[in-house]
Design an enzyme around this catalytic site. Structure first.
Site, short mmCIF file in Angstrom:
data_model
loop_
_atom_site.label_atom_id
_atom_site.label_comp_id
_atom_site.label_asym_id
_atom_site.label_seq_id
_atom_site.Cartn_x
_atom_site.Cartn_y
_atom_site.Cartn_z
N SER A 122 0.85 -1.19 0.00
CA SER A 122 0.00 0.00 0.00
C SER A 122 0.89 1.23 0.00
CB SER A 122 -0.88 0.02 1.26
OG SER A 122 -1.53 1.26 1.43
N TYR A 167 -1.49 -0.79 10.08
CA TYR A 167 -1.60 -1.12 8.67
C TYR A 167 -0.34 -0.69 7.92
CZ TYR A 167 -3.66 -1.40 3.99
OH TYR A 167 -3.92 -1.71 2.68
N ALA A 190 2.68 -0.18 9.13
CA ALA A 190 3.82 -1.01 9.52
C ALA A 190 3.77 -2.36 8.82
CB ALA A 190 3.83 -1.19 11.04
N LYS A 250 2.37 -3.11 5.94
CA LYS A 250 2.62 -3.01 4.51
C LYS A 250 4.06 -2.59 4.21
CE LYS A 250 -1.45 -4.23 3.08
NZ LYS A 250 -1.64 -5.51 2.34
#
Length: 249
Positions: A136, A149, A151, A153
């Protein structure tokens, strides 16, 4: 694009994963879909009955279940030539209000689950394997509300590049897609109307992408046309990461 063989897609019963499955079927590729949502898996089975697709429920954090599902997939359609890790979860909340258990769960599914899948895929590959892991833009930029999230990705990006380094000499390519604001089911549950205005204003193309646009990029990285691309991170984000000051309102 030249994609052939047998591709496994996690999180393949909705959103980006589903769009990728459909695009691969259109190319004549055999597809195995793994998803934690039993109802979504059943819908996929009904929708594509009679085509070269199998759909199974699977918890990507369970090594034994993953190994079993991939063995079933290889038994049905032959060795894996591709793996797309789309399975993921997200929460949007300030860091100080993020429970440690939520942080652990997001890393477990998004990062550890992708690693488990990559390891297991090696056991079922033939002489070549193309892996595409979905990260992402939140793994490349510090977006507020994304401590867990983001961390997870960011971890997916580095994990993928290490795997590309270690496995590149063994017929395995590992690349990353980093979507920006995409109009997917997961994003629709996270982004409020105000969030959408902010993300749209900060994206040079002034719109959200659609899941088909991400699927097209995934197919490219799986294809023979991308045969010398390894360890790369491709942002599909309408220019979000590259944006600086703009004169437009």
């Amino acid at each position: 694009m030249t994609v052939s063989g047998h591709v496994v897609i996690t999180g393949g019963a909705s959103g980006i994963g589903e769009a990728t499955a459909v695009a691969l079927l259109d190319e004549g590729v055999a597809v195995t879909v793994l998803d934690a949502d039993r109802d979504a898996v059943m819908r996929m089975e009904d929708r594509f009955e009679g085509e070269d697709i199998a759909a199974f429920t699977c918890d990507v954090t369970d090594e034994d279940e993953v190994a079993e599902r991939l063995a079933e997939a290889a038994g049905a359609f032959g060795p894996l030539t591709g793996l797309v890790n789309c399975a993921g979860i997200a929460r949007d909340m300030p860091a100080e209000k993020t429970p440690v258990e939520t942080f652990r769960q997001i890393l477990d599914v998004n990062l550890t689950g992708s690693f488990i899948m990559c390891q297991a895929a090696l056991e079922q590959m033939d002489d070549r394997l193309s892996i595409v892991n979905i990260a992402s833009v939140s793994g490349l930029r510090a977006n507020a509300g994304r401590v867990a999230y983001g961390a997870s990705k960011a971890g997916v990006v580095m994990m993928s590049q290490v795997l590309a380094n270690e496995w590149g000499g063994h017929g395995v390519r590992v690349n990353v897609i980093a979507p920006g604001p995409i109009d997917s089911p997961m994003v629709r549950t996270l982004h409020t109307a105000d969030d959408r205005k902010v993300w749209t204003s900060r994206t040079p193309m002034r719109r959200y992408g659609n899941v088909g646009e991400v699927a097209n990029a995934i197919l490219f990285l799986l294809s023979e046309e991308a045969s010398y691309i390894n360890g790369h991170v491709l942002a599909v984000d309408g220019g979000f990461l590259s944006a600086g000051i703009t004169t437009e309102g």
